[in-house]
Design a protein around this motif. Structure first.
Motif, short mmCIF file in Angstrom:
data_model
loop_
_atom_site.label_atom_id
_atom_site.label_comp_id
_atom_site.label_asym_id
_atom_site.label_seq_id
_atom_site.Cartn_x
_atom_site.Cartn_y
_atom_site.Cartn_z
N SER A 34 0.83 -1.21 0.00
CA SER A 34 0.00 0.00 0.00
C SER A 34 0.86 1.26 0.00
O SER A 34 0.55 2.26 -0.66
CB SER A 34 -0.91 -0.01 1.24
N PHE A 35 2.01 1.19 0.73
CA PHE A 35 2.90 2.35 0.79
C PHE A 35 3.48 2.67 -0.59
O PHE A 35 3.46 3.81 -1.04
CB PHE A 35 4.03 2.07 1.78
N PHE A 36 3.99 1.63 -1.26
CA PHE A 36 4.60 1.88 -2.57
C PHE A 36 3.56 2.28 -3.60
O PHE A 36 3.83 3.06 -4.51
CB PHE A 36 5.37 0.63 -3.04
N LEU A 37 2.36 1.74 -3.48
CA LEU A 37 1.29 2.13 -4.39
C LEU A 37 0.95 3.61 -4.21
O LEU A 37 0.82 4.35 -5.19
CB LEU A 37 0.06 1.27 -4.14
N ALA A 38 0.86 4.04 -2.95
CA ALA A 38 0.57 5.45 -2.68
C ALA A 38 1.72 6.35 -3.16
O ALA A 38 1.49 7.43 -3.72
CB ALA A 38 0.33 5.65 -1.19
N ALA A 39 2.97 5.89 -2.94
CA ALA A 39 4.14 6.68 -3.38
C ALA A 39 4.16 6.81 -4.90
O ALA A 39 4.50 7.87 -5.44
CB ALA A 39 5.43 6.02 -2.88
N THR A 40 3.80 5.74 -5.59
CA THR A 40 3.77 5.78 -7.05
C THR A 40 2.72 6.76 -7.56
O THR A 40 2.97 7.53 -8.49
CB THR A 40 3.49 4.38 -7.61
N ILE A 41 1.55 6.73 -6.91
CA ILE A 41 0.49 7.65 -7.32
C ILE A 41 0.92 9.09 -7.07
O ILE A 41 0.72 9.97 -7.91
CB ILE A 41 -0.81 7.32 -6.56
N LEU A 42 1.56 9.34 -5.94
CA LEU A 42 2.04 10.69 -5.62
C LEU A 42 3.09 11.15 -6.63
O LEU A 42 3.07 12.30 -7.09
CB LEU A 42 2.60 10.71 -4.20
N PHE A 43 4.00 10.22 -6.97
CA PHE A 43 5.05 10.56 -7.95
C PHE A 43 4.43 10.90 -9.30
O PHE A 43 4.85 11.85 -9.97
CB PHE A 43 6.01 9.39 -8.09
N ALA A 44 3.42 10.14 -9.70
CA ALA A 44 2.77 10.40 -10.99
C ALA A 44 2.09 11.76 -10.98
O ALA A 44 2.17 12.52 -11.96
CB ALA A 44 1.76 9.29 -11.28
N VAL A 45 1.42 12.08 -9.87
CA VAL A 45 0.75 13.39 -9.78
C VAL A 45 1.75 14.52 -9.86
O VAL A 45 1.53 15.54 -10.55
CB VAL A 45 -0.07 13.46 -8.47
N LEU A 46 2.89 14.38 -9.17
CA LEU A 46 3.93 15.40 -9.22
C LEU A 46 4.46 15.58 -10.64
O LEU A 46 4.69 16.70 -11.10
CB LEU A 46 5.07 15.03 -8.27
N CYS A 47 4.66 14.47 -11.34
CA CYS A 47 5.14 14.55 -12.73
C CYS A 47 4.12 15.26 -13.60
O CYS A 47 4.47 16.05 -14.48
CB CYS A 47 5.44 13.15 -13.27
N TRP A 48 2.84 14.95 -13.40
CA TRP A 48 1.79 15.60 -14.18
C TRP A 48 1.83 17.11 -13.98
O TRP A 48 1.58 17.88 -14.90
CB TRP A 48 0.41 15.09 -13.75
N VAL A 49 2.13 17.53 -12.75
CA VAL A 49 2.11 18.96 -12.43
C VAL A 49 3.38 19.66 -12.88
O VAL A 49 3.35 20.78 -13.41
CB VAL A 49 1.89 19.16 -10.92
N LEU A 50 4.53 19.00 -12.70
CA LEU A 50 5.82 19.65 -12.94
C LEU A 50 6.29 19.59 -14.38
O LEU A 50 6.99 20.50 -14.85
CB LEU A 50 6.89 19.03 -12.03
N TYR A 51 5.96 18.52 -15.11
CA TYR A 51 6.51 18.31 -16.45
C TYR A 51 5.40 18.35 -17.52
O TYR A 51 4.23 18.17 -17.21
CB TYR A 51 7.23 16.96 -16.52
N PRO A 52 5.80 18.56 -18.79
CA PRO A 52 4.81 18.49 -19.88
C PRO A 52 4.16 17.11 -19.89
O PRO A 52 4.85 16.10 -19.86
CB PRO A 52 5.65 18.73 -21.13
N THR A 53 2.84 17.09 -19.92
CA THR A 53 2.16 15.81 -19.76
C THR A 53 0.99 15.61 -20.69
O THR A 53 1.00 14.73 -21.55
CB THR A 53 1.67 15.65 -18.30
N TRP A 54 -0.05 16.43 -20.53
CA TRP A 54 -1.33 16.14 -21.16
C TRP A 54 -1.47 16.81 -22.52
O TRP A 54 -1.30 18.02 -22.64
CB TRP A 54 -2.48 16.60 -20.26
N PRO A 55 -1.73 16.05 -23.56
CA PRO A 55 -2.02 16.66 -24.87
C PRO A 55 -3.38 17.34 -24.85
O PRO A 55 -4.33 16.82 -24.27
CB PRO A 55 -2.01 15.47 -25.83
N LEU A 56 -3.45 18.52 -25.48
CA LEU A 56 -4.70 19.27 -25.51
C LEU A 56 -5.17 19.51 -26.94
O LEU A 56 -5.84 20.49 -27.23
CB LEU A 56 -4.51 20.62 -24.79
N GLY A 57 -4.81 18.64 -27.84
CA GLY A 57 -5.21 18.78 -29.24
C GLY A 57 -4.23 19.64 -29.99
O GLY A 57 -3.42 19.14 -30.79
N TRP A 58 -4.26 20.93 -29.79
CA TRP A 58 -3.38 21.85 -30.52
C TRP A 58 -2.11 22.18 -29.73
O TRP A 58 -1.18 22.76 -30.25
CB TRP A 58 -4.13 23.14 -30.85
N THR A 59 -2.08 21.83 -28.43
CA THR A 59 -0.91 22.09 -27.61
C THR A 59 -0.84 21.03 -26.52
O THR A 59 -1.41 19.94 -26.68
CB THR A 59 -0.99 23.51 -27.00
#
Length: 292
Positions: A34-59
């Motif tokens: 459960s700890f590593f699962l939570a840490a992985t989810i947290l790491f993914a959220v941080l990456c989504w926020v800090l780095y280019p992540t989500w395609p928006l069609g034109w950008t």
């Protein structure tokens, strides 16, 4: 299936599943999972926020850090080009003789030339430039069109029997197929030609060599020369050395005389830059030292 049954050994309840008398315990997920699962989810959220992540069609989302790997690669390539231009500019401006007289510059030329050769020429001439059936051994220095850097550059640039308007043109007639020589004459000249390079004679060659010399002088010397040393003017090979493009066996030489030969090399002036052609020329001209 009995739900909530208590296991008498461990004291835990069962899930109600049973296989061949074996009951499954209701065992909780280990906390470390459960700890590593939570840490992985947290790491993914941080990456989504800090780095280019989500395609928006034109950008796409740029991320809080504004990091872009494409820009990093572009900067690295630009830096490498700037560093490389220091010595490639010298190669472009200097003569072949002066470049080859500069050990430090030639070290860079050989390293780069080897890569260029393997990328563009090795498919035919081999990784070590030793050739193969139908393709010359460039390390043997047995040149068809001359071994000076300028001659090598011209061959690379315009090719041989290529589609370039300035291509070098070379073709050996089909003496047997086109009826210019009889079978016995071909056997005679084959015996003579093989004797020039010191090849082991085939059965009956000793009696054919003298007659073969007469056939050679009448039909082959115009291109290969009276001494059979070849001609750079028409791309005729030297028949007195041990380097054979299509093989030196009796059958191979017979096939060459009977059917003729017409080698082909593409022209590279439309694909490669003048600098690349010059680097390849220097690499080929300094073989086999360039391979070391």
């Amino acid at each position: 299936m009995e739900l909530g049954k208590q296991d008498p050994v461990t004291g835990r309840t069962t899930t109600g599943h049973e296989w061949n008398g074996i009951e499954e315990l209701e065992t909780p997920i280990p906390r470390v999972v459960s700890f590593f699962l939570a840490a992985t989810i947290l790491f993914a959220v941080l990456c989504w926020v800090l780095y280019p992540t989500w395609p928006l069609g034109w950008t796409y989302t740029k991320g809080l850090l504004g990091f872009d790997q494409r820009n990093v690669v572009t900067e690295q390539v630009a830096a490498a080009d700037a560093e490389r231009s220091v010595w490639t500019a010298k190669v472009e401006q200097m003569s072949y003789a002066n470049i080859e007289a500069d050990p430090q510059l030639m070290h860079l030329v050989k390293e780069t030339g080897r890569t260029l050769f393997q990328d563009n020429c090795a498919a035919c001439h081999g990784m070590e430039a030793t050739g193969g059936p139908g393709f010359p051994n460039l390390a043997a220095k047995s040149w068809l069109w001359g071994g000076e850097p300028e001659a090598i550059e011209e061959t690379i640039r315009v090719g041989i029997n290529s589609t370039s308007e300035d291509t070098r043109v070379s073709q050996m007639p089909a003496f047997g197929r086109d009826g210019m020589l009889q079978a016995d004459q071909i056997l005679n000249v084959v015996a003579y030609v093989r004797s020039l390079s010191g090849a082991a004679p085939a059965a009956g060659d000793a009696d054919r060599t003298v007659a073969g010399k007469e056939v050679f002088e009448a039909n082959c010397s115009a291109c290969h020369g009276e001494d059979a040393k070849g001609s750079h003017d028409v791309g005729a090979p030297d028949l007195t050395d041990a380097n054979w493009i299509y093989g030196g066996s009796q059958q191979a030489v017979y096939t060459s005389v009977y059917s003729g030969r017409q080698g082909h090399m593409p022209h590279w002036d439309a694909r490669l830059s003048p600098l690349t052609v010059k680097l390849l020329t220097l690499y080929v001209h300094t073989l086999p030292e360039a391979r070391k």
